[in-house]
Design a protein around this motif. Structure first.
Motif, PDB file in Angstrom:
ATOM      1  N   TYR A 140       1.057  -0.891   0.114  1.00 54.33           N
ATOM      2  CA  TYR A 140       0.043  -0.243   0.367  1.00 54.33           C
ATOM      3  C   TYR A 140       1.016   1.378   0.006  1.00 54.33           C
ATOM      4  O   TYR A 140       0.508   2.271  -0.845  1.00 54.33           O
ATOM      5  N   ALA A 141       2.154   1.295   0.789  1.00 51.40           N
ATOM      6  CA  ALA A 141       2.977   2.092   0.446  1.00 51.40           C
ATOM      7  C   ALA A 141       3.391   2.623  -0.772  1.00 51.40           C
ATOM      8  O   ALA A 141       3.535   3.623  -1.461  1.00 51.40           O
ATOM      9  N   GLU A 142       4.110   1.610  -1.394  1.00 48.91           N
ATOM     10  CA  GLU A 142       4.494   1.897  -2.706  1.00 48.91           C
ATOM     11  C   GLU A 142       3.497   2.476  -3.386  1.00 48.91           C
ATOM     12  O   GLU A 142       3.414   3.231  -4.748  1.00 48.91           O
ATOM     13  N   ALA A 143       1.975   1.882  -3.206  1.00 47.71           N
ATOM     14  CA  ALA A 143       1.317   2.549  -4.499  1.00 47.71           C
ATOM     15  C   ALA A 143       0.557   3.724  -3.835  1.00 47.71           C
ATOM     16  O   ALA A 143       0.363   4.935  -4.794  1.00 47.71           O
ATOM     17  N   ALA A 144       0.594   4.262  -2.532  1.00 45.88           N
ATOM     18  CA  ALA A 144       0.819   5.341  -2.195  1.00 45.88           C
ATOM     19  C   ALA A 144       1.951   6.908  -2.895  1.00 45.88           C
ATOM     20  O   ALA A 144       1.126   8.080  -3.283  1.00 45.88           O
ATOM     21  N   ARG A 145       2.682   6.277  -2.902  1.00 41.83           N
ATOM     22  CA  ARG A 145       3.941   6.908  -3.738  1.00 41.83           C
ATOM     23  C   ARG A 145       3.238   6.920  -4.934  1.00 41.83           C
ATOM     24  O   ARG A 145       3.949   8.358  -5.313  1.00 41.83           O
ATOM     25  N   ASN A 146       3.482   6.143  -5.556  1.00 42.06           N
ATOM     26  CA  ASN A 146       2.625   6.351  -7.153  1.00 42.06           C
ATOM     27  C   ASN A 146       2.119   6.831  -7.235  1.00 42.06           C
ATOM     28  O   ASN A 146       1.696   7.487  -8.625  1.00 42.06           O
ATOM     29  N   MET A 147       0.540   7.043  -6.614  1.00 40.68           N
ATOM     30  CA  MET A 147      -0.191   7.585  -6.568  1.00 40.68           C
ATOM     31  C   MET A 147      -0.470   9.216  -6.432  1.00 40.68           C
ATOM     32  O   MET A 147      -0.609   9.992  -7.529  1.00 40.68           O
ATOM     33  N   GLU A 148       0.352   9.403  -5.546  1.00 42.20           N
ATOM     34  CA  GLU A 148       1.122  10.658  -5.654  1.00 42.20           C
ATOM     35  C   GLU A 148       1.793  11.396  -6.650  1.00 42.20           C
ATOM     36  O   GLU A 148       1.530  12.426  -7.059  1.00 42.20           O
ATOM     37  N   GLU A 149       2.759  11.020  -7.409  1.00 37.60           N
ATOM     38  CA  GLU A 149       2.954  10.699  -9.042  1.00 37.60           C
ATOM     39  C   GLU A 149       2.729  11.241  -9.552  1.00 37.60           C
ATOM     40  O   GLU A 149       2.400  12.034 -10.443  1.00 37.60           O
ATOM     41  N   PHE A 150       1.367  10.357 -10.033  1.00 36.76           N
ATOM     42  CA  PHE A 150       0.620  10.124 -11.137  1.00 36.76           C
ATOM     43  C   PHE A 150      -0.484  11.933 -10.151  1.00 36.76           C
ATOM     44  O   PHE A 150      -0.273  12.684 -11.434  1.00 36.76           O
ATOM     45  N   ALA A 151      -0.853  11.793  -9.393  1.00 36.04           N
ATOM     46  CA  ALA A 151      -1.237  13.510  -9.231  1.00 36.04           C
ATOM     47  C   ALA A 151      -0.602  14.660  -9.455  1.00 36.04           C
ATOM     48  O   ALA A 151      -0.669  15.582  -9.908  1.00 36.04           O
ATOM     49  N   ARG A 152       1.041  14.570  -9.147  1.00 30.05           N
ATOM     50  CA  ARG A 152       1.632  16.017  -9.130  1.00 30.05           C
ATOM     51  C   ARG A 152       1.839  15.749 -11.228  1.00 30.05           C
ATOM     52  O   ARG A 152       1.695  16.264 -12.275  1.00 30.05           O
ATOM     53  N   ARG A 153       1.954  14.639 -12.289  1.00 29.61           N
ATOM     54  CA  ARG A 153       2.089  15.006 -13.172  1.00 29.61           C
ATOM     55  C   ARG A 153       0.986  14.932 -13.485  1.00 29.61           C
ATOM     56  O   ARG A 153       1.099  15.558 -15.195  1.00 29.61           O
ATOM     57  N   ASN A 154      -0.144  14.938 -13.303  1.00 32.51           N
ATOM     58  CA  ASN A 154      -1.792  15.302 -14.241  1.00 32.51           C
ATOM     59  C   ASN A 154      -2.316  16.116 -13.300  1.00 32.51           C
ATOM     60  O   ASN A 154      -3.619  16.359 -13.657  1.00 32.51           O
ATOM     61  N   ALA A 155      -1.803  17.302 -12.962  1.00 31.81           N
ATOM     62  CA  ALA A 155      -2.233  18.343 -11.979  1.00 31.81           C
ATOM     63  C   ALA A 155      -2.987  19.075 -12.834  1.00 31.81           C
ATOM     64  O   ALA A 155      -2.430  19.486 -13.669  1.00 31.81           O
ATOM     65  N   GLY A 156      -4.135  19.731 -12.545  1.00 32.00           N
ATOM     66  CA  GLY A 156      -5.580  20.325 -13.235  1.00 32.00           C
ATOM     67  C   GLY A 156      -5.941  19.496 -14.416  1.00 32.00           C
ATOM     68  O   GLY A 156      -6.766  20.338 -15.084  1.00 32.00           O
ATOM     69  N   ARG A 157      -5.806  18.804 -14.441  1.00 32.11           N
ATOM     70  CA  ARG A 157      -6.452  17.294 -15.130  1.00 32.11           C
ATOM     71  C   ARG A 157      -7.967  17.883 -15.155  1.00 32.11           C
ATOM     72  O   ARG A 157      -7.851  17.390 -13.844  1.00 32.11           O
ATOM     73  N   PRO A 158      -9.281  17.953 -15.456  1.00 32.22           N
ATOM     74  CA  PRO A 158     -10.529  17.482 -15.686  1.00 32.22           C
ATOM     75  C   PRO A 158     -10.761  15.997 -14.880  1.00 32.22           C
ATOM     76  O   PRO A 158     -10.764  15.360 -15.693  1.00 32.22           O
ATOM     77  N   GLY A 159     -11.535  16.038 -13.762  1.00 29.65           N
ATOM     78  CA  GLY A 159     -11.867  14.803 -12.911  1.00 29.65           C
ATOM     79  C   GLY A 159     -10.894  13.953 -12.464  1.00 29.65           C
ATOM     80  O   GLY A 159     -10.736  13.024 -11.715  1.00 29.65           O
ATOM     81  N   LEU A 160      -9.591  15.260 -12.137  1.00 32.23           N
ATOM     82  CA  LEU A 160      -8.067  14.268 -11.114  1.00 32.23           C
ATOM     83  C   LEU A 160      -8.825  14.059  -9.752  1.00 32.23           C
ATOM     84  O   LEU A 160      -8.540  13.420  -9.597  1.00 32.23           O
ATOM     85  N   ASP A 161     -10.026  15.471  -9.209  1.00 30.39           N
ATOM     86  CA  ASP A 161      -9.772  15.289  -7.783  1.00 30.39           C
ATOM     87  C   ASP A 161     -10.614  13.603  -7.403  1.00 30.39           C
ATOM     88  O   ASP A 161     -10.793  13.229  -6.640  1.00 30.39           O
ATOM     89  N   GLY A 162     -10.872  13.898  -8.701  1.00 25.49           N
ATOM     90  CA  GLY A 162     -12.626  12.559  -8.167  1.00 25.49           C
ATOM     91  C   GLY A 162     -11.934  11.287  -8.395  1.00 25.49           C
ATOM     92  O   GLY A 162     -12.027  10.120  -7.554  1.00 25.49           O
ATOM     93  N   VAL A 163     -10.692  11.021  -8.938  1.00 25.22           N
ATOM     94  CA  VAL A 163      -9.914   9.914  -8.786  1.00 25.22           C
ATOM     95  C   VAL A 163      -9.106   9.370  -7.617  1.00 25.22           C
ATOM     96  O   VAL A 163      -9.312   8.534  -7.148  1.00 25.22           O
ATOM     97  N   LEU A 164      -8.586  11.033  -7.150  1.00 21.29           N
ATOM     98  CA  LEU A 164      -7.654  10.566  -6.200  1.00 21.29           C
ATOM     99  C   LEU A 164      -8.786  10.536  -4.903  1.00 21.29           C
ATOM    100  O   LEU A 164      -8.559   9.584  -3.858  1.00 21.29           O
ATOM    101  N   ALA A 165      -9.885  10.569  -5.143  1.00 19.72           N
ATOM    102  CA  ALA A 165     -11.003  10.681  -4.268  1.00 19.72           C
ATOM    103  C   ALA A 165     -11.587   9.428  -4.095  1.00 19.72           C
ATOM    104  O   ALA A 165     -11.781   8.166  -3.073  1.00 19.72           O
ATOM    105  N   THR A 166     -11.788   8.668  -4.570  1.00 18.60           N
ATOM    106  CA  THR A 166     -11.970   7.127  -5.641  1.00 18.60           C
ATOM    107  C   THR A 166     -11.032   5.951  -4.490  1.00 18.60           C
ATOM    108  O   THR A 166     -11.357   5.686  -4.026  1.00 18.60           O
TER     109      THR A 166
END
Length: 296
Positions: A140-166
């Motif tokens: 889980y810790a490795e996935a959480a780090r990867n999700m943080e990088e995913f969020a940085r890489r896609n900052a400003g994309r429409p719907g990103l907040d919904g993906v992170l909430a999921t």
């Protein structure tokens, strides 16, 4: 027509495995490859691999407890790796196959690892696709780090907040409807380049889910840590991962390939968690080359 031909004829089939119905779907021709989907609980259709079907007979397993397959008495509990392996035993017997190749995607890879460790004589080869040798806090810790990088890489994309909430809601799943919403909501994170190819990936959003608790019939977690056992896997092995997979990426693929004797490793450079959709030709080439080399 013989039982073998009937069981492997193209289309949808159901076999009774001791009062639990096992549904499966056949397409293609050539050596037999059983494909066990992830989740647990995700509908099998997302794993369809038309490019591979030109070279091998794909048998898409609809795991017990999921979709139109039967439920265990303890449903949504009791779906351990060993219970899935027992269902695979019955299916392989029904197919009349000598040895098969077993492909497991994501959670299906955990099942495939267990099967390779406990039933090596039934396999011509094992394909661990976007999987890992361990679950729990470290995974889980490795996935959480990867999700943080995913969020940085896609900052400003429409719907990103919904993906992170999921992503944050995954631990609270409790029913089929919530599992389906989560499977669809997390999809953009599971693709290397979703927002620039939304029309291409739109069919994936038909995915549905059945809630599977991850607990055994005594309500204990069915955790995985196969790292110390990987060296005893005797079946030929192929490990496939997407470079940008946030949940079971190259770190875990490297550990699997390093731990399994003589395992082949293929990293799909432009894929996330769904390389068979993102890079279908490269994925199919890796799988069919491996199957051709190891089929009896």
């Amino acid at each position: 027509m013989s039982n073998h031909q009937t069981a492997l004829s193209p289309g949808t089939h159901t076999v009774d495995l001791g009062n639990v119905a096992q549904r499966y779907h056949v397409a293609g021709s050539g050596p037999v490859v059983l494909a066990h989907p992830g989740g647990p609980g995700l509908s099998w259709e997302y794993l369809r691999m038309p490019a591979a079907e030109s070279h091998v007979t794909m048998v898409y397993v609809e795991p017990i407890g999921t979709g139109a397959s039967g439920r265990l008495p303890a449903h949504p509990h009791g779906y351990t790796r060993e219970r899935y392996a027992q269902a695979l035993d019955g299916l392989i017997d029904h197919l009349g196959a000598d040895r098969v190749h077993l492909l497991g995607h994501s959670h299906g890879g955990f099942v495939a690892q267990h099967y390779a460790l406990t039933r090596p004589d039934r396999l011509a080869g094992v394909i661990l696709y976007d999987s890992a040798p361990v679950t729990g806090p470290e995974h889980y810790a490795e996935a959480a780090r990867n999700m943080e990088e995913f969020a940085r890489r896609n900052a400003g994309r429409p719907g990103l907040d919904g993906v992170l909430a999921t992503w944050e809601s995954l631990g609270a799943l409790a029913d089929d409807e919530g599992t389906t919403r989560a499977a669809r909501g997390i999809l953009p994170a599971y693709l290397a380049d979703y927002w620039d190819h939304q029309e291409r990936y739109a069919p994936l959003f038909a995915i549905t889910g059945t809630y599977i608790s991850g607990l055994d019939d005594r309500l204990a977690p069915d955790l995985v840590d196969d790292r110390d056992a990987l060296g005893s896997i005797r079946a030929p092995a192929l490990v496939v991962a997407g470079r940008h997979d946030v949940i079971c990426g190259p770190r875990w693929a490297g550990e699997l390939a390093a731990g399994i004797p003589r395992a082949d490793l293929v990293v799909l450079e432009n894929s996330g968690h769904l390389g068979h959709v993102e890079e279908p030709d490269a994925f199919a080439r890796a799988v069919t080359t491996f199957v051709s080399a190891t089929a009896r």
